[in-house]
Each structure stands twice: as C-alpha cells, then as structure tokens.
Design an enzyme around this catalytic site. Structure first.
Site, mmCIF file in Angstrom:
data_model
loop_
_atom_site.group_PDB
_atom_site.id
_atom_site.type_symbol
_atom_site.label_atom_id
_atom_site.label_comp_id
_atom_site.label_asym_id
_atom_site.label_seq_id
_atom_site.Cartn_x
_atom_site.Cartn_y
_atom_site.Cartn_z
ATOM 1 N N GLU A 42 0.849 -1.197 0.000
ATOM 2 C CA GLU A 42 0.000 0.000 0.000
ATOM 3 C C GLU A 42 0.883 1.244 0.000
ATOM 4 O O GLU A 42 1.578 1.516 0.976
ATOM 5 C CB GLU A 42 -0.918 -0.005 1.218
ATOM 6 C CG GLU A 42 -1.820 1.221 1.318
ATOM 7 C CD GLU A 42 -2.662 1.226 2.583
ATOM 8 O OE1 GLU A 42 -3.094 2.322 2.992
ATOM 9 O OE2 GLU A 42 -2.873 0.142 3.174
ATOM 10 N N ARG A 46 0.534 10.416 1.375
ATOM 11 C CA ARG A 46 0.868 11.333 2.466
ATOM 12 C C ARG A 46 2.017 12.271 2.110
ATOM 13 O O ARG A 46 2.479 13.034 2.952
ATOM 14 C CB ARG A 46 1.218 10.546 3.731
ATOM 15 C CG ARG A 46 0.056 9.693 4.237
ATOM 16 C CD ARG A 46 0.413 8.947 5.500
ATOM 17 N NE ARG A 46 -0.633 8.010 5.872
ATOM 18 C CZ ARG A 46 -0.530 7.138 6.878
ATOM 19 N NH1 ARG A 46 0.561 7.105 7.616
ATOM 20 N NH2 ARG A 46 -1.529 6.311 7.138
ATOM 21 N N LYS A 130 -11.589 -1.886 6.213
ATOM 22 C CA LYS A 130 -10.435 -1.529 7.028
ATOM 23 C C LYS A 130 -10.943 -1.052 8.389
ATOM 24 O O LYS A 130 -11.861 -0.233 8.453
ATOM 25 C CB LYS A 130 -9.652 -0.420 6.332
ATOM 26 C CG LYS A 130 -8.529 0.194 7.154
ATOM 27 C CD LYS A 130 -7.851 1.297 6.345
ATOM 28 C CE LYS A 130 -6.777 1.997 7.146
ATOM 29 N NZ LYS A 130 -6.058 3.006 6.326
#
Length: 213
Positions: A42, A46, A130
């Site tokens: 993943e 950010r 999630k």
C-alpha cells in the site's frame, strides 16, 4: 475481490505501508518487502510525490500488487487508478470513493471505526473493510464484536498494529489481513538499509504462517 489479491493475502496476510518521498526510494522499499515475502503493498498518499511514486513502483516491481492508501476523494481515486493502482484503501467510508472504485472495478478497503459505519458499508454491498485506527477503537476485541454481527465481513485492521500484536489480530477468523507501517521504518530507509525491511517482512510472514498453520 480480485482473485490474485485474495490468494496472496491468504498466503501472507500483511499489507505494509510505503510512505514515499521519491520514486527510487519507493521502488527499493517495495523490492525489499517483496524479497521478504510480502507482495501486496500500500503506497499511501501522504507526500506530494506519492502518486508519481506509485506509478513508478507499479512499473518497476511487477511482482507486487500495488494499491493506494489514504485515498480521501473521488479525484484522488481517479488519479491513483490512472497511475496503475490495483486496489484502494481509505481511512474512512466515503460513498463517492466507493462508487468510483466499483466503476473502475478496483477492490476497495474503506475505513470504519464504529458499528454504524460498518452497517452503512454492509448495506453498500461491501464485505472487506479496514478497521482504523484499530488500536484506538478496540483492537481485536472490537473485531470480535463487529464480527459477531457482520458475519460475512472481513476486516483489515490498521493503526497500532505491530510485530508484537500481529498474532493477536491474525488469530481472528474475521481478519483478512493487517496493515502497518512498522515494516518500513523511516530510520532504515534514511540509512539505505533495506535489509532491515526485508527482515521485518520475513518475520511478519513467519508470524502469519505460525498463527494460521
């Protein structure tokens, strides 16, 4: 869910988070993770370079299934899909992102933190969620509680997962996989010591094999 993605998570149910500053570092980090046995990666949005890095990783490391994390908007979902993302992860449940993923036929793991959010997701047809931030919303106990109600849902807890509690999560049948950033420590990346990352990945695979044997 994509069959190849599901099969890989069954073998190695850990999804490491890569926080990229530049493509070369992102590629080397991903290669180190794959060398340790983790091939579902993943890349999180950010940093300003994240989407560029994601595309470069997809091209440079074909042995990995590379997804995009921290996808907050429909626009970001479209951008990561164009860059080659093979699945999408979001910190929360946002219908336009879920709808885009469905239209693009991309697996998606939207984040939930409450029973109400899980119920909303369930009624949207989602069966892989999630749990975020896992350690702050109840950890394994929360997954047990949600799993007793949403019996056909699998969870990917992320947030506070580490080598120390990985086995506790993976011991739960409701857990599809665990996500975490402990596998890609910033200090090792800054030093260029990618062997540490490979070793951490191998340790995670060993824990998973032991728990799910």
């Amino acid at each position: 869910m994509n069959k190849d993605l599901l099969n890989r998570l069954e073998v190695a149910p850990v999804v490491p988070l890569v926080v990229p500053d530049d493509p070369e570092t992102a590629i080397k980090t991903t290669q180190a993770l794959v060398a340790g046995g983790l091939s579902v990666i993943e890349v999180v949005l950010r940093t300003s370079a994240a989407i560029e890095c994601l595309g470069e990783v997809v091209r440079a490391v074909p042995d990995a299934i590379v997804g995009a994390g921290t996808v907050l908007s429909e626009r970001q979902a479209a951008e990561v899909a164009l860059a080659g993302a093979q699945f999408i992860v979001s910190p929360g449940l946002y219908a336009p992102v879920v709808d885009y993923a469905a239209s693009a036929r991309l697996p998606i793991f939207p984040g939930v933190a409450t029973a109400s959010e899980a119920q909303t997701a369930w009624n949207m047809g989602l069966r892989s969620l999630k749990l975020f931030p896992a350690s702050l919303v109840g950890g394994p106990a929360m997954i047990k509680a949600l799993g007793s109600v949403f019996k056909d849902v699998k969870f990917m807890p992320t947030g506070g997962v580490s080598a120390g509690n990985l086995a506790d999560y993976l011991a739960l049948p409701q857990v599809l996989a665990c996500g975490g950033s402990w596998l890609t420590p910033g200090s090792a990346i800054a030093e260029g010591n990618y062997q540490i990352i490979t070793d951490l990945a191998a340790d995670a695979v060993a824990i998973a094999k032991h728990v799910r044997a």
